[in-house]
Every structure is written in C-alpha cells, then in structure tokens.
Design an enzyme around this catalytic site. Sequence first.
Site, PDB file in Angstrom:
ATOM      1  N   ASP A 319      -5.573 -30.489  29.570  1.00 64.89           N
ATOM      2  CA  ASP A 319      -5.163 -29.802  28.359  1.00 64.89           C
ATOM      3  C   ASP A 319      -4.226 -28.627  28.598  1.00 64.89           C
ATOM      4  OD1 ASP A 319      -6.500 -31.461  26.491  1.00 64.89           O
ATOM      5  OD2 ASP A 319      -8.389 -30.618  27.157  1.00 64.89           O
ATOM      6  N   TYR A 403     -10.776 -31.179  19.480  1.00 67.85           N
ATOM      7  CA  TYR A 403     -11.545 -30.089  20.094  1.00 67.85           C
ATOM      8  C   TYR A 403     -10.878 -28.733  19.919  1.00 67.85           C
ATOM      9  CZ  TYR A 403     -15.478 -32.126  22.678  1.00 67.85           C
ATOM     10  OH  TYR A 403     -16.680 -32.694  23.019  1.00 67.85           O
TER      11      TYR A 403
END
Length: 679
Positions: A319, A403
């Site tokens: 990420d 998320y």
Amino acid sequence: MNMAPHPLDLLSLEETKAARDIVASLHSDAVLSFREIYLEEPPKAQLIEFLTAEHAGKSAPAPHRTALVQYDVIASDRIPHYHESVIDLTARKRISHAVVGENQHAGLTLDEFDVLVDACKSSQMFKDVCAEFKLPEGFEVVIEPWPYGGMSPEEEDRRYFQGLCFAQDTRSKNPDSNFYAYPLPFIPVLDFYKREIVRIDRLATGGKGDALDAKTHSKNIIDHCASAEYVPELLENGTRKDLKPLNVLQPEGPSFSVDGQLVQWQNWRFRVGFNPREGATIHDVHFAGRSVMYRLSMSEMTVPYADPRGVFPRKQAFDFGDGGAGNCANNLSLGCDCLGVIKYFDGVSTGPDGTPKVSPNVVCLHEQDNGIGWKHTNWRTGRAVVARSRELVVQFIITLANYEYIFAYKFDQAGGITVETRATGIVSVVNIDPGKSSAWGNVVSPGALAQNHQHIFCVRIDPAVDGYTNTVLCEESHRVPMNKETNPKGNFYEVRQTPITRSQYLDAAPTDNRVIKIVNKGKTNPVSGKPVAYKFAPAPTQLLLADPESTQAKRALFAHHHVWVTKHRDGELYAAGRYTLQSRNEIGGVADAIKREDNLDDEDVVIWNVFGLTHNPRVEDWPVMPVEIHQLAIKPSDFFTVNPAIDVPSTKNEASVLTEGATNGVNGVNGTNGASCCS
C-alpha cells in the site's frame, strides 16, 4: 521579503512548477505524463552539516533545493516509459536521470484506475459477463480497481490492473450505500498498454468440500446477500440517542507552536514532512536540545490474502509502494479525525500535466490526554502527587479502497515516541454460496466471505542518539542456574548485551525480553555510567505465512523478520524496494541491504521494525471493523539523569465534576485516604 525555505520544507507550488518546466524542456519533442513531483531530501551528510550549524545558532550554506520528478514519456507505440529525474532547483538543471527497466513498474496513479473503470464500461466482454447474472431491480455493477499482485512466472510482464466487482443498491438514492455487501464472482483484467479489458477471471463461490475451481453459483448471484449499511442515515434503527458530548477544551490554546514545518512542544523540537509515498514523515528530532532521531517514517505495508483459489494468490497489495500512502491521504475534518485545538498541514499533489495543487489538511497535529503519567502516594502522610500524561500527536489517515489505516507519531513528556497504527474500514469480501462455510475465510454476512489475510507493516527508524553515529545492541534477560559463586539462592538473572556489528536481521523473543537498544558509545550517563541510549521491544507478532517459495513471500522478504539493522544509504527508504507494483521478487529492499554485511559499530545505522496483524475476520468486523491497534514504543534508556517528566505540573482539573447524586472518595472526602489528589 520571503524567507528562504528550509532544506526539509515541502516544495512550494512555484518550485513544483519549475521542476516540471525544466523536465518538459528536456523532452520537448515527446508527450509527457507526470506522476509525482516532490522534495528530494538533501544527502544526509550535507543536511547534517546544515542542521548542526542551525542548532548551534550558526549559519551554514543550505543544501540546494532538489525535486524528484517521476513521469512517463509516451512513445509512438503509446506505451509509457517510466523516467525519474532529480532537478536542482537552485541551479535550475537536471542532476540525475534514470529510465526504469521493463522488468519493474512505476507505482500506480488514480488516473490509471479511472482507465480501468472506463475500459470496463466500453468492453463488450465485460457487458456480456454482467448480463449472465440477474440482479434485482435497482442494483448496478460497481468496479473497484486494485493493483495486479505478484505475477506468475509464466505471465508476460505487461502492466495490468484488476477490478473487484460488486452490486450497489441504488434504490435509496444514497451514493454511500454499502456495495461491499453484494460481491460478484468475476474480475476484469486491464492491459494498460492496450487500454482494454483483455480477459475476465471467473471466481469460485464454493466452500468446504468444494474444489478450488468450483463455480457453483446461481444466476441470481446476490439473492442470498443482505444489506449492510454503515452511514448513519441508512441504519435501520439510526444511531444511539444516549451518548452525551465529551469535549476536549483548551481555553488558553495549545501548548505547541508551529513555524512552517517546525514543531516545538514540551522540550520536543522536530519537523513534519509529507510525500506521496510515505505520507507524514518526522525529521530532525530533538529533546531538550539533544538529538534523538534523524528521520522516522512508515516505510511499507503489504497485505497478502490467504485464499488459494484461482486468482486470489495475486491479491496482495503493497500500500505504500504500489500507489503511495500520501496519495491516498484523507483531507481531515475539524472535530472528526482529531479533537481539541488542531494544526493542519497541507500536501501538494501533481496532475498528469505536471500542474500542482494543494492537498489540504492531510496531516493533523494536536494534544491529547493519555491517562496518568506518573504518581506516588506517601502512605505515611496520605499525600498523592499525580501528573497526567499528555501526548503530542502527528496523525494522517489513508483510504485504500475498502480499508482505512490511521498512522500516528506520538511524542510524550517523558522523552518517548510511540508509532501507532490503527486498521479499520471494510474487510474485503467475495461471494460464497448460501449456507456454506470456508476454510480460507469467514462468512460475515449472508453471501459475503471475508478472506483471511495479513497486514504487515514496517517502520523505518533512522536514529541520532546524542549524535549521528550509533551502535545497536540486542539486550536480553536470561535465567542463571543456581550456583554457589554467583546465584546461591537461584533468584539472580543476567542481562546480556550483544552488539550488532554487521548488517543483519533478528526476530522478537519475548521469553528472553529481547530489546533493541540504540546507544551512543561516546556519551556516558553520569548517573549509571552506561552509554546513553534509546530502546524498543519488537512485538512478537506473526510474520508472513505464505510459503517461502511463493510469489507472495519472494516479493515481501522484509516481512520475514521483525528487525533489520542496516547502514544508512541515501535514498534507501523502502523496506520492500523502490518498485513493488507487479513485482515477482523484492529488489533493493532490506534483504538486499543486509547482504552488504556493512560494519555497524559506531556507524550511521538504520533500524527497520516489522510487525503484523493476522486478520482472520469475525462477524463483528462487519460492516465496518472496529480499529485494531498496534503501538511501537521507542523510549529513552539512560539518556537522561532523572525522569524527564518529573516537572510536569500536578494540577487539579477544575473542569471535572461529579455525576449527579455521587460522592467523591470515602464518605464524601476528597482524594486518597482523605488527602488531596494533586499537589
């Protein structure tokens, strides 16, 4: 008259434009698409010279302002070739240039995600697959772009993106209706070079007892799914009505001061940085005039999924490396993400044409109470002295599709720094047949299987404990067998210290109380006689579970150990290497760094702390999961001659009141044993 920017200040809009224009002038006959333009931090040796003079109140020549420009040169075949240039803004010239090889991929941009969505809308193949399924009236297909994880060895190394597909109930006319409750069993794959959907992968929907490739779903694919709303106006019973306000009041304002990126608070002095990849970074940290840290940052995070079926082994995001945490940073809202008196810091983002714009409120700075900091009651007199622990928090929040991650650097009044990570948001789900359960996840809502997965993070610690050359020790506490000479009654245990003299990795060992201690061998604590130090205990969290021979494991070697100790190199900031998108192997990460076997004795060391969250979802994680919290506590160890928070005022909070009808203490008498609770 404008002050000259500090070497660690973010690039201004004008500097960003200048870097763009210089790069454009060097490619006057080509089509360019800009990805990122941001500060290239000065070489450490140059910056240390400047900072040393600054802290001594002397003047020193500032390092040249430089910009890292990441961009694509679009060739005649329409394939973008990724370039990186470093531009000296002071001299107005390019000082380095690299073309990234075809075996590595630049991080993705949100514009590329838009291409995936547009390609799906125009793809007859995608339309045909959607037509195979019967959705209830009022439902529409939603495509959620994802990076294409580690490629199989047999795949051609093209630039791919994939889309997870869901159905959204539009009948409420609310665009925030939760589409994750209705997963669809197909994934379109985009060849970015062709700008078209080249295939659509079909997903298995079976459970225990079904084959890995079993496609057992019906045409009415979401009839067994259930609504799972989370926005307040769509909750069936609304929100709670019995929760009363709890305010953070600072009637005299905050105790911190901010000048540009420079923050000062309670003996602390540091600078806040921000860049598209790492998000918020912390620089040049001092406490009471003494150096503690050169640089502190979140370096990387990987999220591998454990569903072995079909395409899911490639469901693994990096990420920070794949798309950049800073690029996904939230614009924080007053009174929501941070409470009290808030200072916000802005970032700068770059459009495809290189035009910069301000990204407002990407970092918040605020104070918060963290309970009792220290207390002692004199049992003879009954007098209690108690000081509250206050923290200064530098926080940023990123949203990555489903998320959210909340990252905070917390500075306390006792000289400690805590790096806190919170995971929240919506678990990633796939469709599962009605009535079935699964070995590779948990059914959190009818028809929605939340797959087992891990979140593995890495914090990069570049220390400067009373100076820029330090030594790392591995300190452990061990039982000593009973013996007449040193341990006649068997109660003695031994503290052992092992210097880390060469670059290496090691793991947490809670049964040995393993502590990583960063010492300055040239500075001695006058009370203990030991070298001044800071320390942390690596948490014994589970590391990467994928088989070492798997692509998931090979591209995330950093996730195999809790601690890596290396020697500083300029530009070596990323635990999994500079380029993670579609990687098959980790290149240029910490595993490569330790292969140098650098001498680390009294050197410019860097410590990388890895910790993980193995997330086997539970129903309570649905529809939005409560935060999972991890804290890394970096504490002084013989750095001071006394508790540095001993002078924190022991002040009674006059805003605190009794609840109606309650009494305070025993028989209505204040405090402990009848004495005042504060000095």
